[in-house]
Design a protein around this motif. Sequence first.
Motif, PDB file in Angstrom:
ATOM      1  N   LEU A 339       0.880  -1.169   0.000  1.00  0.00           N
ATOM      2  CA  LEU A 339       0.000   0.000   0.000  1.00  0.00           C
ATOM      3  C   LEU A 339       0.915   1.216   0.000  1.00  0.00           C
ATOM      4  O   LEU A 339       1.815   1.311   0.830  1.00  0.00           O
ATOM      5  CB  LEU A 339      -0.867   0.011   1.263  1.00  0.00           C
ATOM      6  CG  LEU A 339      -1.656  -1.259   1.542  1.00  0.00           C
ATOM      7  CD1 LEU A 339      -2.227  -1.250   2.946  1.00  0.00           C
ATOM      8  CD2 LEU A 339      -2.774  -1.401   0.509  1.00  0.00           C
ATOM      9  N   ARG A 340       0.664   2.111  -0.943  1.00  0.00           N
ATOM     10  CA  ARG A 340       1.598   3.240  -1.068  1.00  0.00           C
ATOM     11  C   ARG A 340       0.847   4.482  -1.491  1.00  0.00           C
ATOM     12  O   ARG A 340       0.039   4.425  -2.433  1.00  0.00           O
ATOM     13  CB  ARG A 340       2.647   2.867  -2.113  1.00  0.00           C
ATOM     14  CG  ARG A 340       3.913   3.638  -2.029  1.00  0.00           C
ATOM     15  CD  ARG A 340       4.876   3.044  -3.060  1.00  0.00           C
ATOM     16  NE  ARG A 340       6.021   3.882  -3.245  1.00  0.00           N
ATOM     17  CZ  ARG A 340       7.183   3.711  -2.606  1.00  0.00           C
ATOM     18  NH1 ARG A 340       7.323   2.741  -1.762  1.00  0.00           N
ATOM     19  NH2 ARG A 340       8.181   4.518  -2.837  1.00  0.00           N
ATOM     20  N   THR A 341       1.119   5.590  -0.793  1.00  0.00           N
ATOM     21  CA  THR A 341       0.326   6.803  -1.057  1.00  0.00           C
ATOM     22  C   THR A 341       0.396   7.255  -2.511  1.00  0.00           C
ATOM     23  O   THR A 341      -0.600   7.695  -3.066  1.00  0.00           O
ATOM     24  CB  THR A 341       0.806   7.968  -0.176  1.00  0.00           C
ATOM     25  OG1 THR A 341       2.227   8.025  -0.248  1.00  0.00           O
ATOM     26  CG2 THR A 341       0.377   7.797   1.267  1.00  0.00           C
ATOM     27  N   PHE A 343       0.587   5.616  -5.208  1.00  0.00           N
ATOM     28  CA  PHE A 343      -0.189   4.828  -6.180  1.00  0.00           C
ATOM     29  C   PHE A 343      -1.530   5.517  -6.438  1.00  0.00           C
ATOM     30  O   PHE A 343      -2.101   5.419  -7.506  1.00  0.00           O
ATOM     31  CB  PHE A 343      -0.491   3.423  -5.652  1.00  0.00           C
ATOM     32  CG  PHE A 343       0.734   2.549  -5.508  1.00  0.00           C
ATOM     33  CD1 PHE A 343       1.926   2.860  -6.142  1.00  0.00           C
ATOM     34  CD2 PHE A 343       0.670   1.399  -4.738  1.00  0.00           C
ATOM     35  CE1 PHE A 343       3.041   2.063  -5.999  1.00  0.00           C
ATOM     36  CE2 PHE A 343       1.786   0.582  -4.588  1.00  0.00           C
ATOM     37  CZ  PHE A 343       2.970   0.917  -5.211  1.00  0.00           C
ATOM     38  N   THR A 344      -2.051   6.132  -5.402  1.00  0.00           N
ATOM     39  CA  THR A 344      -3.379   6.746  -5.514  1.00  0.00           C
ATOM     40  C   THR A 344      -3.288   8.272  -5.521  1.00  0.00           C
ATOM     41  O   THR A 344      -4.262   8.958  -5.260  1.00  0.00           O
ATOM     42  CB  THR A 344      -4.258   6.292  -4.325  1.00  0.00           C
ATOM     43  OG1 THR A 344      -3.474   6.363  -3.125  1.00  0.00           O
ATOM     44  CG2 THR A 344      -4.740   4.867  -4.498  1.00  0.00           C
ATOM     45  N   ASN A 345      -2.082   8.782  -5.826  1.00  0.00           N
ATOM     46  CA  ASN A 345      -1.846  10.227  -5.806  1.00  0.00           C
ATOM     47  C   ASN A 345      -2.299  10.867  -4.503  1.00  0.00           C
ATOM     48  O   ASN A 345      -2.813  11.988  -4.502  1.00  0.00           O
ATOM     49  CB  ASN A 345      -2.561  10.932  -6.960  1.00  0.00           C
ATOM     50  CG  ASN A 345      -1.907  10.618  -8.278  1.00  0.00           C
ATOM     51  OD1 ASN A 345      -0.710  10.299  -8.309  1.00  0.00           O
ATOM     52  ND2 ASN A 345      -2.667  10.684  -9.344  1.00  0.00           N
ATOM     53  N   SER A 346      -2.136  10.167  -3.397  1.00  0.00           N
ATOM     54  CA  SER A 346      -2.531  10.749  -2.123  1.00  0.00           C
ATOM     55  C   SER A 346      -1.350  11.558  -1.605  1.00  0.00           C
ATOM     56  O   SER A 346      -0.296  11.003  -1.334  1.00  0.00           O
ATOM     57  CB  SER A 346      -2.855   9.644  -1.111  1.00  0.00           C
ATOM     58  OG  SER A 346      -3.735   8.720  -1.691  1.00  0.00           O
ATOM     59  N   ASN A 347      -1.548  12.868  -1.559  1.00  0.00           N
ATOM     60  CA  ASN A 347      -0.462  13.746  -1.142  1.00  0.00           C
ATOM     61  C   ASN A 347      -0.655  14.119   0.324  1.00  0.00           C
ATOM     62  O   ASN A 347      -1.560  14.849   0.671  1.00  0.00           O
ATOM     63  CB  ASN A 347      -0.469  14.987  -2.035  1.00  0.00           C
ATOM     64  CG  ASN A 347       0.789  15.802  -1.853  1.00  0.00           C
ATOM     65  OD1 ASN A 347       1.486  15.672  -0.844  1.00  0.00           O
ATOM     66  ND2 ASN A 347       1.083  16.647  -2.818  1.00  0.00           N
ATOM     67  N   LEU A 348       0.186  13.580   1.186  1.00  0.00           N
ATOM     68  CA  LEU A 348      -0.001  13.816   2.617  1.00  0.00           C
ATOM     69  C   LEU A 348       0.891  14.950   3.120  1.00  0.00           C
ATOM     70  O   LEU A 348       2.065  15.017   2.771  1.00  0.00           O
ATOM     71  CB  LEU A 348       0.347  12.557   3.414  1.00  0.00           C
ATOM     72  CG  LEU A 348      -0.485  11.306   3.187  1.00  0.00           C
ATOM     73  CD1 LEU A 348      -0.027  10.202   4.132  1.00  0.00           C
ATOM     74  CD2 LEU A 348      -1.965  11.592   3.391  1.00  0.00           C
ATOM     75  N   THR A 349       0.312  15.808   3.943  1.00  0.00           N
ATOM     76  CA  THR A 349       1.093  16.834   4.637  1.00  0.00           C
ATOM     77  C   THR A 349       1.038  16.479   6.115  1.00  0.00           C
ATOM     78  O   THR A 349      -0.046  16.258   6.655  1.00  0.00           O
ATOM     79  CB  THR A 349       0.480  18.220   4.414  1.00  0.00           C
ATOM     80  OG1 THR A 349       0.490  18.477   3.008  1.00  0.00           O
ATOM     81  CG2 THR A 349       1.276  19.305   5.132  1.00  0.00           C
ATOM     82  N   ILE A 350       2.185  16.402   6.748  1.00  0.00           N
ATOM     83  CA  ILE A 350       2.155  16.002   8.156  1.00  0.00           C
ATOM     84  C   ILE A 350       2.409  17.202   9.054  1.00  0.00           C
ATOM     85  O   ILE A 350       3.049  18.176   8.650  1.00  0.00           O
ATOM     86  CB  ILE A 350       3.138  14.853   8.463  1.00  0.00           C
ATOM     87  CG1 ILE A 350       4.571  15.280   8.182  1.00  0.00           C
ATOM     88  CG2 ILE A 350       2.805  13.603   7.670  1.00  0.00           C
ATOM     89  CD1 ILE A 350       5.572  14.325   8.800  1.00  0.00           C
ATOM     90  N   ASP A 351       1.919  17.101  10.273  1.00  0.00           N
ATOM     91  CA  ASP A 351       2.008  18.204  11.221  1.00  0.00           C
ATOM     92  C   ASP A 351       3.418  18.400  11.765  1.00  0.00           C
ATOM     93  O   ASP A 351       4.260  17.522  11.672  1.00  0.00           O
ATOM     94  CB  ASP A 351       1.034  17.966  12.382  1.00  0.00           C
ATOM     95  CG  ASP A 351      -0.375  18.351  11.964  1.00  0.00           C
ATOM     96  OD1 ASP A 351      -0.502  19.120  10.982  1.00  0.00           O
ATOM     97  OD2 ASP A 351      -1.334  17.860  12.587  1.00  0.00           O
TER      98      ASP A 351
END
Length: 430
Positions: A339-341, A343-351
């Motif tokens: 499972l990899r962000t 692959f689904t163009n999920s762009n995460l910004t972390i705090d």
Amino acid sequence: MSDTVIRVENLSKKYIIGHQQQEKHSTLRDALVYGAKSLGDKLLNFSTYKHISPTSEDFWALKDISFEIKQGDRVGIIGRNGAGKSTLLKILSRITEPTTGRISIFGRVASLLEVGTGFHGELTGRENIYLNGAILGMSKAEIVKKFDEIVAFAEVEKFLDTPVKRYSSGMYVRLAFAVAAHLEPEILIVDEVLAVGDIRFQQKCLGKMEEVGREGRTVLFVSHNMSTVSYLCSRGILLESGTLYVDSDAEEAIRIYLDKSYNVAQLPLIERKDRSGSGKVKSASFRVLNQEGTEENTLQSGKNYYLEIGYLNYTKERINNVVVSLDFFDDKGIRVLLLRTNFTNSNLTIDAEKGYIICGINNLPLVNSLYRVSIYLSHADQELLDWIEDAASVTVEGGDFFGTGNPGLPNHCKILTKAQWSTEISFFSS
Ligand SMILES: Nc1ncnc2c1ncn2[C@@H]1O[C@H](COP(=O)(O)OP(=O)(O)OP(=O)(O)O)[C@@H](O)[C@H]1O
Ligand SMILES: [Mg+2]
């Protein structure tokens, strides 16, 4: 005549870690690689080893290792993150010096280590091929003979006259592998950089390494992928916290490694030392929650879950474009689910300080088994922040995946999917 090509005797390697990197760099290459790294840390006002006393501390990455490698051995070097695999290969490639003990090498070595070693960024692909050939002791005529083969293998024709610092990481590795494998070394040393290339290229590299092995040359290969090690290698060396734990045939070493992996001390993730990456962000916890948000320890096929990674961000700034990967390995060490962000163009910004990354998964498609999960965090797929193998283990047991009460044949397959059956093709027309 002895057919020993590598002899390692009581080899140990000490690093001095602490507030400031104090190790004297033993080679120019070492100085360049680690110099750039510590400069980067300074610019970011960040010390990877914050938790250690501000002075310095000795750290033994390899402890009293001895073994011999014979001509034609195909050796898989395995072990958890931080076990000392890359350090060993760097010493054998003479990129860094041992602290005590000695190595003897009989034959020409070509090595492909982490990206960033081996090539000179300012030089073009063409110049680097010639330089590497020269370092390997080949004449210009010999290099010319191999040149076209290298370029064709690497598929970099168009970029031959571009400085390699402009190459993508994939192109870089393709060229570096092609050079190492084609310049007819007697000993080929490869450190898992293949993971950077795409699948097709990885297959091509494996084929080439197999060929090099078949020609009777010696191959040393570091990998976390046990099926690749088992396919390619005849011998296995398992390192454990800098010591030589197993030296036997590949299958035996793999079996012991996988057995050991299950007995991961249940240390909280944040306290684990067997991790790699810059450490600017670390995963601190991992839990599986059911749809109601309650923690579950045993999962069921076909249900919906949230996988939750708690993180600590030491940079004190929000970071965007964090790429997260959760890899599930079965009891044979085969990766069955990735499972990899991105692959689904999920762009995460972390705090800035801490928080959670949640991965929702519908219809869990895994069959009954015990899985080991690795957690990987990077910034934009460029900088490895944190990677822990066997970060957690997850048991899947039971469930009603098909919604029919029929459990399927969970011992005969690895993944589940609902299929539709008919005597006519009609399912996919709108
Ligand atoms: N230049 C360095 N200075 C200080 N410590 C170092 C240096 N290089 C490696 N180490 C430390 O030595 C240990 C062994 O590192 P090494 O890179 O050899 O592990 P590895 O087995 O290759 O791990 P991985 O599977 O993550 O690649 C680690 O704890 C690492 O942090
Ligand atoms: Mg390594």
